[in-house]
Design an enzyme around this catalytic site. Structure first.
Site, mmCIF file in Angstrom:
data_model
loop_
_atom_site.group_PDB
_atom_site.id
_atom_site.type_symbol
_atom_site.label_atom_id
_atom_site.label_comp_id
_atom_site.label_asym_id
_atom_site.label_seq_id
_atom_site.Cartn_x
_atom_site.Cartn_y
_atom_site.Cartn_z
ATOM 1 C CB SER A 142 -26.226 -45.211 21.952
ATOM 2 O OG SER A 142 -27.412 -44.847 22.327
ATOM 3 C CE1 TYR A 155 -27.973 -44.487 16.526
ATOM 4 C CE2 TYR A 155 -28.801 -44.957 18.740
ATOM 5 C CZ TYR A 155 -28.089 -44.231 17.990
ATOM 6 O OH TYR A 155 -27.280 -43.192 18.537
HETATM 7 N N1 LIG Z 1 -27.649 -37.440 20.398
HETATM 8 C C1 LIG Z 1 -27.880 -38.347 21.300
HETATM 9 O O1 LIG Z 1 -28.916 -38.337 22.029
HETATM 10 C C2 LIG Z 1 -27.096 -39.682 21.104
HETATM 11 C C3 LIG Z 1 -27.128 -40.490 22.094
HETATM 12 C C4 LIG Z 1 -26.295 -41.575 21.964
HETATM 13 C C5 LIG Z 1 -25.329 -41.711 20.863
HETATM 14 N N2 LIG Z 1 -25.315 -40.860 19.978
HETATM 15 C C6 LIG Z 1 -24.255 -41.017 19.005
HETATM 16 O O2 LIG Z 1 -23.374 -39.774 18.816
HETATM 17 C C7 LIG Z 1 -22.875 -39.491 17.687
HETATM 18 C C8 LIG Z 1 -23.063 -38.115 17.311
HETATM 19 O O3 LIG Z 1 -24.520 -37.902 17.190
HETATM 20 P P1 LIG Z 1 -25.259 -36.400 17.211
HETATM 21 O O4 LIG Z 1 -26.289 -36.355 18.111
HETATM 22 O O5 LIG Z 1 -24.062 -35.355 17.540
HETATM 23 O O6 LIG Z 1 -25.630 -36.394 15.812
HETATM 24 P P2 LIG Z 1 -25.276 -35.291 14.710
HETATM 25 O O7 LIG Z 1 -26.301 -35.362 13.686
HETATM 26 O O8 LIG Z 1 -25.377 -33.868 15.182
HETATM 27 O O9 LIG Z 1 -23.587 -35.215 14.196
HETATM 28 C C9 LIG Z 1 -23.512 -36.542 13.658
HETATM 29 C C10 LIG Z 1 -22.097 -36.553 12.810
HETATM 30 O O10 LIG Z 1 -22.015 -37.651 12.129
HETATM 31 C C11 LIG Z 1 -21.375 -37.379 10.867
HETATM 32 N N3 LIG Z 1 -22.073 -38.386 9.976
HETATM 33 C C12 LIG Z 1 -23.174 -38.876 9.657
HETATM 34 N N4 LIG Z 1 -23.240 -39.921 8.759
HETATM 35 C C13 LIG Z 1 -22.052 -39.868 8.215
HETATM 36 C C14 LIG Z 1 -21.350 -40.584 7.189
HETATM 37 N N5 LIG Z 1 -21.918 -41.504 6.731
HETATM 38 N N6 LIG Z 1 -19.897 -40.760 7.099
HETATM 39 C C15 LIG Z 1 -19.393 -39.465 7.814
HETATM 40 N N7 LIG Z 1 -19.797 -38.754 8.731
HETATM 41 C C16 LIG Z 1 -21.035 -39.064 9.044
HETATM 42 C C17 LIG Z 1 -22.179 -35.926 10.466
HETATM 43 O O11 LIG Z 1 -21.574 -35.412 9.387
HETATM 44 C C18 LIG Z 1 -22.093 -35.405 11.745
HETATM 45 O O12 LIG Z 1 -20.787 -34.579 11.960
HETATM 46 C C19 LIG Z 1 -23.517 -40.612 16.828
HETATM 47 O O13 LIG Z 1 -22.709 -41.986 16.638
HETATM 48 C C20 LIG Z 1 -24.835 -41.002 17.646
HETATM 49 O O14 LIG Z 1 -25.192 -42.311 17.318
HETATM 50 C C21 LIG Z 1 -25.950 -39.650 19.999
#
Ligand SMILES: NC(=O)c1ccc[n+]([C@@H]2O[C@H](COP(=O)([O-])OP(=O)(O)OC[C@H]3O[C@@H](n4cnc5c(N)ncnc54)[C@H](O)[C@@H]3O)[C@@H](O)[C@H]2O)c1
Length: 254
Positions: A142, A155
């Site tokens: 991230s 985080y």
């Molecule tokens: N949304 C943002 O702005 C952003 C920015 C940078 C990085 N990220 C990263 O991108 C990734 C996806 O985030 P998102 O925003 O799409 O979130 P989201 O909540 O829409 O999706 C998260 C996914 O991870 C899975 N997950 C969560 N905890 C889990 C666990 N303990 N075991 C197995 N699976 C698990 C969920 O089931 C889901 O499929 C994450 O790693 C997040 O940190 C997101």
């Protein structure tokens, strides 16, 4: 994108947000996909939605648990006859001032975002090394792995850890033809961020977009999926041990 047709792609955290958009993108590229997720119902719903696009199946489990990770990786190998690309995407986040973080909350974030990433990456890397035909591993970091946003100490630490895990894996696995890179998205519209911003002032998102993102808007999950697709493709054949920032210019601000 060159070289993605027919590739066997495992996506952890593929049932929602960025991971689900990435599953869709790889299917559109002609790849085969197994996606993971924490909740069985969400995994099943995403697989049902994406099935018309190509060969996709799902497995629910918790990336913190070794047994669940073994089931996910062995299940993907069994379903597709092997794995060529790992999109190591599962993660979680919530806001919490540094002075209020409890040891339990610290452990949960680190366990999902760092231990989970390590467990899935190691299981897939062992498969790729044993098979001896190279492969690609993409770890989700991230912009919070590169800068210290307030109220996200746990985080930020987990995502910073992902970057050094990625570089070390690249150093050790390069000789096996396994390319390893990280993605650093900025603020992306996903269910995770909707849940976080639901607890904040009404105009938080629009003022955040105006004040912190030079392009003036949050990103879309599809724009991160495009980064995953590029890094997995043959067009990125010499990209290794680094990170791709997809943030609308957020990190460029002083
Ligand atoms: N949304 C943002 O702005 C952003 C920015 C940078 C990085 N990220 C990263 O991108 C990734 C996806 O985030 P998102 O925003 O799409 O979130 P989201 O909540 O829409 O999706 C998260 C996914 O991870 C899975 N997950 C969560 N905890 C889990 C666990 N303990 N075991 C197995 N699976 C698990 C969920 O089931 C889901 O499929 C994450 O790693 C997040 O940190 C997101």
């Amino acid at each position: 994108m060159r070289g993605l047709a027919g590739k066997r792609v495992l996506i952890s955290g593929g049932s929602s947000g960025i991971g689900a958009a990435t599953a869709r993108r790889f299917l559109e590229e002609g790849s085969r996909v197994v996606l993971g997720g924490l909740e069985q119902a969400e995994v099943a719903a995403t697989v049902a939605e994406l099935s018309p696009l190509g060969e996709v199946s799902g497995l629910a489990g918790d990336v913190r648990a070794e047994a669940d990770v073994a089931r996910l990786v062995e299940g993907a190998i069994a379903a597709m006859g092997g794995v060529d690309v790992l999109v190591n995407n599962a993660g979680t986040a919530w806001r919490e001032p540094f002075l209020e973080i409890t040891p339990d909350h610290w452990d949960t974030i680190i366990a999902v975002n760092l231990r989970g990433m390590f467990l899935v990456a190691q299981a897939v890397a062992r498969h790729l090394v044993e098979r001896g035909e190279g492969g690609v591993i993409l770890n989700m970091s991230s912009t919070n792995g590169l800068g210290g946003e307030a109220d996200y100490a746990h985080y930020n630490a987990s995502k910073g850890g992902v970057l050094l895990l990625t570089r070390t894996m690249a150093v050790e696995l390069g000789k096996h033809g396994i390319r390893v890179n990280a993605l650093c998205p900025g603020y992306i519209r996903t269910p995770l961020n909707s849940a976080i911003s639901a607890g904040l002032d009404g105009d938080f998102v629009s003022s955040y977009e105006r004040d912190h993102i030079p392009l003036g808007r949050a990103g879309f999950a599809e724009e991160v999926a495009a980064g995953y697709a590029f890094l997995a493709s043959d067009d990125a054949a010499f990209v290794h041990g680094t990170e791709l920032v997809i943030d609308g210019g957020q990190l460029a601000i002083m």
